[in-house]
Scaffold this motif. Sequence first.
Motif, PDB file in Angstrom:
ATOM      1  N   UNK A 368       0.842  -1.195   0.000  1.00 37.07           N
ATOM      2  CA  UNK A 368       0.000   0.000   0.000  1.00 37.07           C
ATOM      3  C   UNK A 368       0.880   1.250   0.000  1.00 37.07           C
ATOM      4  N   UNK A 369       1.917   1.254   0.816  1.00 40.30           N
ATOM      5  CA  UNK A 369       2.845   2.390   0.824  1.00 40.30           C
ATOM      6  C   UNK A 369       3.547   2.523  -0.532  1.00 40.30           C
ATOM      7  N   UNK A 437       3.310  -9.065 -17.627  1.00 39.11           N
ATOM      8  CA  UNK A 437       2.084  -8.825 -18.389  1.00 39.11           C
ATOM      9  C   UNK A 437       1.320  -7.621 -17.842  1.00 39.11           C
ATOM     10  N   UNK A 438       1.199  -7.544 -16.499  1.00 40.97           N
ATOM     11  CA  UNK A 438       0.493  -6.417 -15.897  1.00 40.97           C
ATOM     12  C   UNK A 438       1.224  -5.101 -16.156  1.00 40.97           C
ATOM     13  N   UNK A 439       2.552  -5.156 -16.101  1.00 39.93           N
ATOM     14  CA  UNK A 439       3.336  -3.945 -16.366  1.00 39.93           C
ATOM     15  C   UNK A 439       3.086  -3.443 -17.782  1.00 39.93           C
ATOM     16  N   UNK A 440       3.129  -4.358 -18.739  1.00 37.50           N
ATOM     17  CA  UNK A 440       2.891  -3.971 -20.139  1.00 37.50           C
ATOM     18  C   UNK A 440       1.489  -3.418 -20.330  1.00 37.50           C
ATOM     19  N   UNK A 479       2.409   2.530 -13.735  1.00 35.94           N
ATOM     20  CA  UNK A 479       2.224   1.080 -13.809  1.00 35.94           C
ATOM     21  C   UNK A 479       2.836   0.385 -12.591  1.00 35.94           C
ATOM     22  N   UNK A 480       3.996   0.857 -12.143  1.00 38.69           N
ATOM     23  CA  UNK A 480       4.631   0.278 -10.959  1.00 38.69           C
ATOM     24  C   UNK A 480       3.769   0.488  -9.721  1.00 38.69           C
ATOM     25  N   UNK A 481       3.179   1.685  -9.593  1.00 38.63           N
ATOM     26  CA  UNK A 481       2.274   1.942  -8.469  1.00 38.63           C
ATOM     27  C   UNK A 481       1.061   1.020  -8.524  1.00 38.63           C
ATOM     28  N   UNK A 482       0.542   0.769  -9.722  1.00 36.27           N
ATOM     29  CA  UNK A 482      -0.590  -0.150  -9.875  1.00 36.27           C
ATOM     30  C   UNK A 482      -0.212  -1.566  -9.452  1.00 36.27           C
ATOM     31  N   UNK A 483       1.005  -1.988  -9.795  1.00 36.74           N
ATOM     32  CA  UNK A 483       1.445  -3.322  -9.403  1.00 36.74           C
ATOM     33  C   UNK A 483       1.499  -3.460  -7.885  1.00 36.74           C
ATOM     34  N   UNK A 484       2.002  -2.446  -7.224  1.00 38.26           N
ATOM     35  CA  UNK A 484       2.025  -2.476  -5.758  1.00 38.26           C
ATOM     36  C   UNK A 484       0.608  -2.624  -5.205  1.00 38.26           C
ATOM     37  N   UNK A 485      -0.338  -1.915  -5.790  1.00 40.55           N
ATOM     38  CA  UNK A 485      -1.717  -1.989  -5.311  1.00 40.55           C
ATOM     39  C   UNK A 485      -2.304  -3.381  -5.546  1.00 40.55           C
TER      40      UNK A 485
END
Length: 512
Positions: A368-369, A437-440, A479-485
Amino acid sequence: MSSLTALSTAVAPKPVASPGGSGLAPRIVVGLLGVLLAVLCAGLNEMVTKASLADIRGGMFIGADEGAWLIAVYAAASVSAMAFSPWLAATFSLRRFTLCAISVFAVLGLLQPYAPNLASLMVLRTLQGLASGALPPMLMSVALRFLPPGIKVYGLAGYALTATFGPNMGTPLAGLWTEYVGWQWAFWQIILPSLLAMACVAWGLPQDPLRLERFKQFDWRGLLLGLPAICALVIGLTLGDRMGWFSSPLICWLLGGGLVLLVLFLFNEWSEPLPFFKLQMLKTRNLTHALVTLFGVLIVLTAAILIPSSYLAQIQGYRPAQTAPLLLLVALPQLLALPLTAALCNIRAVDCRWVLAMGLGMLALSCVLGSQLTSVWIRDNFYLLQMLHIFGQPMAVLPLLMLATGGMTPQDGPFASAWFNTVKGLASVVATGVLEALTTLRRHFHSNTLVDNLGNSPLADGQVPGLAKRIHEQALVLASADLYLCMAVLAAALILLIPFVPTRIYPPRAVA
């Protein structure tokens, strides 16, 4: 005699007397440490060569596509060996098989920098992947078979090191070899530790007799179905993002064919008298929950390494040596955090399910952070996130091992080892594939959104120098922030399973 009773009798190792009488013999401790060292070397070999791939490609004149195939064939061979090596160890003896695997692993590491061409390097990497994958199941087998009940949880903590300490040491060691020594040491680093591990295993583990009669019941059909199934799935997942996933006919055939063969393999294992995987064990709620949760936890742990490493490399231009302190912050404290977590779980009043919940909670909070990531973050901004992993990782992994192995007999050790290590190997591959895949996907989404918003702005100037690069970088940050979430949601979902699925277990012989 029932078929399951006959099966347990067929795979049960003959009892081995402790050299020093009752209790834990010092030689067994030395042997266990030798296997642990070998397993850590196996994990580091894969992680370091991945992190050093750019330097290795430059030193050996290998293209990017060929480098990706080197990673894929090694991973496929390694995961395949995890599935089938427990059966082989029970047949040839744990000590003899482990010594063979370590020696082959070390010799192939020595030879790889001298490979004259890509084809020979591919063969050497594939063979080393088989030897490497054969080692992790041996560690769990030794811990379950030889350790007394009162300290078995500490043996499981040693196994947990392979999921917490080892992966986080990959980038720091890659930075050391490529920056200060030479890319060849990404292959050679395992030689001296492997020799020490062989000496410890040869002196410490007892020698069981050969049991070649087991080949009369060898599961040939299972091998012919399972081996290509695992290889196809691993290669497909590893190369999927690079080749455009289902827009590539090769990836479609690999993943589709692999899934079909995997279903046939599992169907075959159900009725085999001496299978590689004992599917009947999945009737145990704690084992099934542990395997599912372990799969999810390892995806989160992989993300905790890949997301900051990729962000710092692509946005801030960090080399592996500059990213190393961030991962060392998690890796080195594991040498203390894991024994402390084991001591906590070994107290009768402590319910390891809630230790698991606390560990997953720390991982979720860290993610989350991390979802607050911006383009101005540098290495120092990630330190708080990584500090939550110091105890979050062992508290999320060790209770799962306790839940899965509680009440398990030594006869079930090889089957539990096959399940755990195959799931562990597949989880690492799936995590990498899913994250890529999620990053792309999210990068393309954010890039298109930014371009649309920019195009609709009356103040936009498409001729600004470096605009395309800035859009690409900002899309990657988002995209990196989305992956963390996504990882935070996954960790939270795993917490929600705890009150409903696993049942409480107690340490085999509690200290309080």
